[in-house]
Design an enzyme around this catalytic site. Structure first.
Site, PDB file in Angstrom:
ATOM      1  N   TRP A   1     -10.304  -8.620   2.498  1.00 11.43           N
ATOM      2  CA  TRP A   1     -11.078  -8.954   1.296  1.00 11.43           C
ATOM      3  C   TRP A   1     -11.123 -10.466   1.061  1.00 11.43           C
ATOM      4  O   TRP A   1     -12.023 -10.965   0.408  1.00 11.43           O
ATOM      5  CB  TRP A   1     -10.440  -8.293   0.073  1.00 11.43           C
ATOM      6  CG  TRP A   1     -10.560  -6.809   0.002  1.00 11.43           C
ATOM      7  CD1 TRP A   1     -11.534  -6.113  -0.670  1.00 11.43           C
ATOM      8  CD2 TRP A   1      -9.703  -5.817   0.592  1.00 11.43           C
ATOM      9  NE1 TRP A   1     -11.324  -4.761  -0.515  1.00 11.43           N
ATOM     10  CE2 TRP A   1     -10.215  -4.549   0.248  1.00 11.43           C
ATOM     11  CE3 TRP A   1      -8.559  -5.876   1.394  1.00 11.43           C
ATOM     12  CZ2 TRP A   1      -9.620  -3.353   0.658  1.00 11.43           C
ATOM     13  CZ3 TRP A   1      -7.966  -4.684   1.798  1.00 11.43           C
ATOM     14  CH2 TRP A   1      -8.493  -3.450   1.439  1.00 11.43           C
TER      15      TRP A   1
ATOM     16  N   ARG B   1       0.830  -1.207   0.000  1.00 10.66           N
ATOM     17  CA  ARG B   1       0.000   0.000   0.000  1.00 10.66           C
ATOM     18  C   ARG B   1       0.868   1.263   0.000  1.00 10.66           C
ATOM     19  O   ARG B   1       0.551   2.244  -0.663  1.00 10.66           O
ATOM     20  CB  ARG B   1      -0.935  -0.021   1.214  1.00 10.66           C
ATOM     21  CG  ARG B   1      -1.871   1.172   1.290  1.00 10.66           C
ATOM     22  CD  ARG B   1      -2.981   0.972   2.348  1.00 10.66           C
ATOM     23  NE  ARG B   1      -3.646   2.229   2.627  1.00 10.66           N
ATOM     24  CZ  ARG B   1      -3.563   2.894   3.790  1.00 10.66           C
ATOM     25  NH1 ARG B   1      -2.863   2.397   4.793  1.00 10.66           N
ATOM     26  NH2 ARG B   1      -4.190   4.048   3.943  1.00 10.66           N
TER      27      ARG B   1
ATOM     28  N   HIS C   1      -5.890  -6.198  -3.655  1.00 10.52           N
ATOM     29  CA  HIS C   1      -6.756  -6.348  -2.478  1.00 10.52           C
ATOM     30  C   HIS C   1      -6.964  -7.818  -2.089  1.00 10.52           C
ATOM     31  O   HIS C   1      -7.708  -8.100  -1.146  1.00 10.52           O
ATOM     32  CB  HIS C   1      -8.096  -5.625  -2.689  1.00 10.52           C
ATOM     33  CG  HIS C   1      -7.999  -4.137  -2.478  1.00 10.52           C
ATOM     34  ND1 HIS C   1      -9.027  -3.267  -2.742  1.00 10.52           N
ATOM     35  CD2 HIS C   1      -6.982  -3.364  -2.012  1.00 10.52           C
ATOM     36  CE1 HIS C   1      -8.634  -2.023  -2.446  1.00 10.52           C
ATOM     37  NE2 HIS C   1      -7.402  -2.056  -2.022  1.00 10.52           N
TER      38      HIS C   1
ATOM     39  N   HIS D   1       0.546   4.117  -2.846  1.00 10.40           N
ATOM     40  CA  HIS D   1       0.152   5.504  -2.550  1.00 10.40           C
ATOM     41  C   HIS D   1       1.264   6.497  -2.878  1.00 10.40           C
ATOM     42  O   HIS D   1       0.986   7.663  -3.173  1.00 10.40           O
ATOM     43  CB  HIS D   1      -0.287   5.631  -1.086  1.00 10.40           C
ATOM     44  CG  HIS D   1      -1.680   5.148  -0.852  1.00 10.40           C
ATOM     45  ND1 HIS D   1      -2.505   5.650   0.120  1.00 10.40           N
ATOM     46  CD2 HIS D   1      -2.414   4.211  -1.496  1.00 10.40           C
ATOM     47  CE1 HIS D   1      -3.679   5.035   0.087  1.00 10.40           C
ATOM     48  NE2 HIS D   1      -3.634   4.138  -0.888  1.00 10.40           N
TER      49      HIS D   1
HETATM   50 FE1  CCH Z   1      -6.244  -0.364  -1.591  1.00 12.85          FE
HETATM   51  N1  CCH Z   1      -7.240   0.149   0.109  1.00 12.85           N
HETATM   52  N2  CCH Z   1      -7.526   0.780  -2.687  1.00 12.85           N
HETATM   53  N3  CCH Z   1      -5.186  -0.770  -3.277  1.00 12.85           N
HETATM   54  N4  CCH Z   1      -4.922  -1.402  -0.475  1.00 12.85           N
HETATM   55  C1  CCH Z   1      -6.950  -0.277   1.371  1.00 12.85           C
HETATM   56  C2  CCH Z   1      -5.965  -1.170   1.743  1.00 12.85           C
HETATM   57  C3  CCH Z   1      -5.059  -1.729   0.853  1.00 12.85           C
HETATM   58  C4  CCH Z   1      -8.594   1.472  -2.202  1.00 12.85           C
HETATM   59  C5  CCH Z   1      -8.933   1.645  -0.864  1.00 12.85           C
HETATM   60  C6  CCH Z   1      -8.308   0.993   0.174  1.00 12.85           C
HETATM   61  C7  CCH Z   1      -5.468  -0.338  -4.537  1.00 12.85           C
HETATM   62  C8  CCH Z   1      -6.641   0.317  -4.931  1.00 12.85           C
HETATM   63  C9  CCH Z   1      -7.559   0.855  -4.055  1.00 12.85           C
HETATM   64  C10 CCH Z   1      -3.864  -2.133  -0.970  1.00 12.85           C
HETATM   65  C11 CCH Z   1      -3.351  -2.066  -2.255  1.00 12.85           C
HETATM   66  C12 CCH Z   1      -3.973  -1.411  -3.309  1.00 12.85           C
HETATM   67  C13 CCH Z   1      -7.863   0.314   2.288  1.00 12.85           C
HETATM   68  C14 CCH Z   1      -7.862   0.102   3.786  1.00 12.85           C
HETATM   69  C15 CCH Z   1      -8.716   1.095   1.550  1.00 12.85           C
HETATM   70  C16 CCH Z   1      -9.894   1.914   2.074  1.00 12.85           C
HETATM   71  C17 CCH Z   1      -6.788   0.946   4.447  1.00 12.85           C
HETATM   72  C18 CCH Z   1      -6.707   0.695   5.927  1.00 12.85           C
HETATM   73  O1  CCH Z   1      -7.731   0.815   6.590  1.00 12.85           O
HETATM   74  O2  CCH Z   1      -5.622   0.344   6.427  1.00 12.85           O
HETATM   75  C19 CCH Z   1      -9.345   2.025  -3.295  1.00 12.85           C
HETATM   76  C20 CCH Z   1     -10.603   2.881  -3.181  1.00 12.85           C
HETATM   77  C21 CCH Z   1      -8.724   1.642  -4.436  1.00 12.85           C
HETATM   78  C22 CCH Z   1      -9.218   1.960  -5.802  1.00 12.85           C
HETATM   79  O3  CCH Z   1      -8.579   1.698  -6.792  1.00 12.85           O
HETATM   80  C23 CCH Z   1      -4.375  -0.675  -5.413  1.00 12.85           C
HETATM   81  C24 CCH Z   1      -4.316  -0.333  -6.894  1.00 12.85           C
HETATM   82  C25 CCH Z   1      -3.439  -1.328  -4.642  1.00 12.85           C
HETATM   83  C26 CCH Z   1      -2.069  -1.882  -5.020  1.00 12.85           C
HETATM   84  C27 CCH Z   1      -1.662  -2.118  -6.241  1.00 12.85           C
HETATM   85  C28 CCH Z   1      -3.335  -2.992   0.072  1.00 12.85           C
HETATM   86  C29 CCH Z   1      -2.213  -4.009  -0.079  1.00 12.85           C
HETATM   87  C30 CCH Z   1      -4.090  -2.730   1.223  1.00 12.85           C
HETATM   88  C31 CCH Z   1      -3.953  -3.407   2.590  1.00 12.85           C
HETATM   89  C32 CCH Z   1      -3.088  -2.604   3.537  1.00 12.85           C
HETATM   90  C33 CCH Z   1      -2.964  -3.236   4.898  1.00 12.85           C
HETATM   91  O4  CCH Z   1      -2.488  -2.550   5.829  1.00 12.85           O
HETATM   92  O5  CCH Z   1      -3.331  -4.394   5.098  1.00 12.85           O
END
Ligand code: CCH
Length: 275
Positions: free
Chosen positions: A188, A43, A172, A47
Site C-alpha cells: 500500500w 496480520r 495497511h 485475524h
Molecule cells: Fe489487512 N489485508 N485487511 N488489515 N493486513 C492484507 C494484508 C495485511 C483487509 C485485507 C487484507 C486490516 C484490515 C483489512 C494487515 C493488517 C490489517 C491483505 C493481503 C488483504 C487482502 C494478504 C496477503 O496477500 O498476504 C481488509 C479487507 C480489511 C478491512 O478492514 C486491519 C484492521 C489490520 C490490522 C490492524 C497487514 C499488516 C497486512 C500485511 C501482511 C503481510 O504479510 O505483509
C-alpha cells in the site's frame, strides 16, 4: 547433560520482557518480503482477534482457535501458518505463555519495533482445546471486495465505531498483498516495514485507478507499484470516514495514539481478564 547456556535460557514464568525480546529478534530477515516478518505478525494478531462478535461474545483472540481446523484453513487466514510457525520455537522456549497471549503480544511488539506507538498489552488469554471445536464460523473477517457498509457491519459487530475502523485500517501502511494468498498484489505504501500515517496520505494524495488485469478488482497508483483494495478506497468514498482519514493524514501523532488504543482493544476483545 544440559550445559550452563541452556540452563540460563530457561526463563522464569511471567517474564514477558524476555518473550518480547525473543519476538523482536525474529523480525528482521532476508527470507521474507521487504526484510521483516513484522507486518505478517500484525496480520496474525488482527485475524486472531477480529472474529469477535460482541452480541454472542464468540470469536476473538481468547483460545487461539486459529491453530485449529477449520479456522486455520479459512480463506482469509491464508499465509498465517508462516507466522504461527515462526513463533513456535518461542512457545517451546517459554512454554508458560499461552498461544493466545503469544500471538497477540507478537503483533504489539511488531508495531513497536517498526516505529509505531507503544501498544498497551496485558496477559490473561487462555488456550482452548480442540474438543469441542471452538472456532467461530468462516466469514467474520472483512471481505476486500466490498464497501463502507460491509466494513461498518464488521467493525461495529466487534464493538468499534467509525474512528476505530479507520484507525485500525491504517495498519495497511505495513506489508503487502501476495497473489498466491488472496489474489491481490503489491504494498500500500513505499515504506511497508515502517509504521506511519502514510496509508492515509497515499489514500488522499495519489490518483488511484482500477488495475487492468485478470485478477480481482484492485487499484493502482501511476507507478503501478502501490495498491489499494476496494475496501481501502471505501474509506475516502464515504464522507464520514473520509473526514477521519484527512485528520490522520495531517496528524501522525493523533493517528498513533488512536491506533494504539484501538489495536490494544482489538487484542482484548472477549478476553476474560481476572481483575
Ligand atoms: Fe489487512 N489485508 N485487511 N488489515 N493486513 C492484507 C494484508 C495485511 C483487509 C485485507 C487484507 C486490516 C484490515 C483489512 C494487515 C493488517 C490489517 C491483505 C493481503 C488483504 C487482502 C494478504 C496477503 O496477500 O498476504 C481488509 C479487507 C480489511 C478491512 O478492514 C486491519 C484492521 C489490520 C490490522 C490492524 C497487514 C499488516 C497486512 C500485511 C501482511 C503481510 O504479510 O505483509
Amino acid at each position: 547433560a544440559a550445559g550452563p547456556a541452556l540452563m540460563e535460557s530457561k526463563s522464569k514464568e511471567g517474564d514477558y520482557k524476555s518473550v518480547r525480546a525473543a519476538i523482536a529478534s525474529k523480525l528482521e530477515t532476508d527470507d521474507y518480503d521487504d526484510g521483516s516478518y513484522g507486518p505478517l505478525l500484525v496480520r496474525l494478531a488482527w485475524h486472531l482477534s477480529g472474529t469477535y462478535d460482541k452480541e454472542s461474545k464468540t470469536g476473538g483472540s481468547n483460545g487461539a482457535t486459529m491453530r485449529f481446523d477449520p479456522e486455520s484453513g479459512h480463506t482469509a487466514n491464508r499465509g498465517l501458518g508462516v507466522a504461527r510457525n515462526l513463533l513456535e520455537p518461542i512457545k517451546m522456549q517459554y512454554p508458560w505463555i499461552t498461544y493466545a497471549d503469544l500471538y497477540t503480544l507478537a503483533g504489539a511488539v511488531a508495531i513497536e519495533e517498526m516505529g509505531g506507538p507503544k501498544i498497551p498489552w496485558r496477559p490473561g488469554r487462555e488456550d482452548k482445546l480442540n474438543e469441542p471445536n471452538p472456532c467461530a464460523e468462516d466469514g467474520r473477517l472483512p471481505d476486500a471486495s466490498q464497501g463502507a457498509e460491509h466494513l461498518r457491519n464488521v467493525f461495529y459487530r466487534m464493538g468499534f465505531d467509525d474512528r476505530g475502523l479507520v484507525a485500525l485500517s491504517g495498519a495497511h501502511a505495513l506489508g503487502r498483498c501476495h497473489m498466491e494468498r488472496l489474489g491481490y498484489v503489491n504494498p500500500w505504501t513505499p515504506a511497508p516495514t515502517q509504521m506511519s500515517n502514510m496509508y492515509f496520505t497515499e489514500l488522499l494524495d495519489t490518483k488511484w485507478t482500477q488495475k487492468k488485469w485478470w485478477g480481482p478488482k484492485q487499484f493502482e497508483d501511476p507507478s503501478k507499484e502501490l495498491m489499494m483494495l476496494p475496501t481501502d478506497l471505501a474509506l475516502v468514498q464515504d464522507k464520514k470516514l473520509k473526514q477521519i482519514v484527512v485528520e490522520y493524514a495531517k496528524d501522525q501523532d493523533k493517528f498513533f495514539s488512536d491506533f494504539a488504543e484501538a489495536f490494544s482493544k482489538l487484542l482484548e476483545l472477549g478476553v476474560p481478564f481476572k481483575e
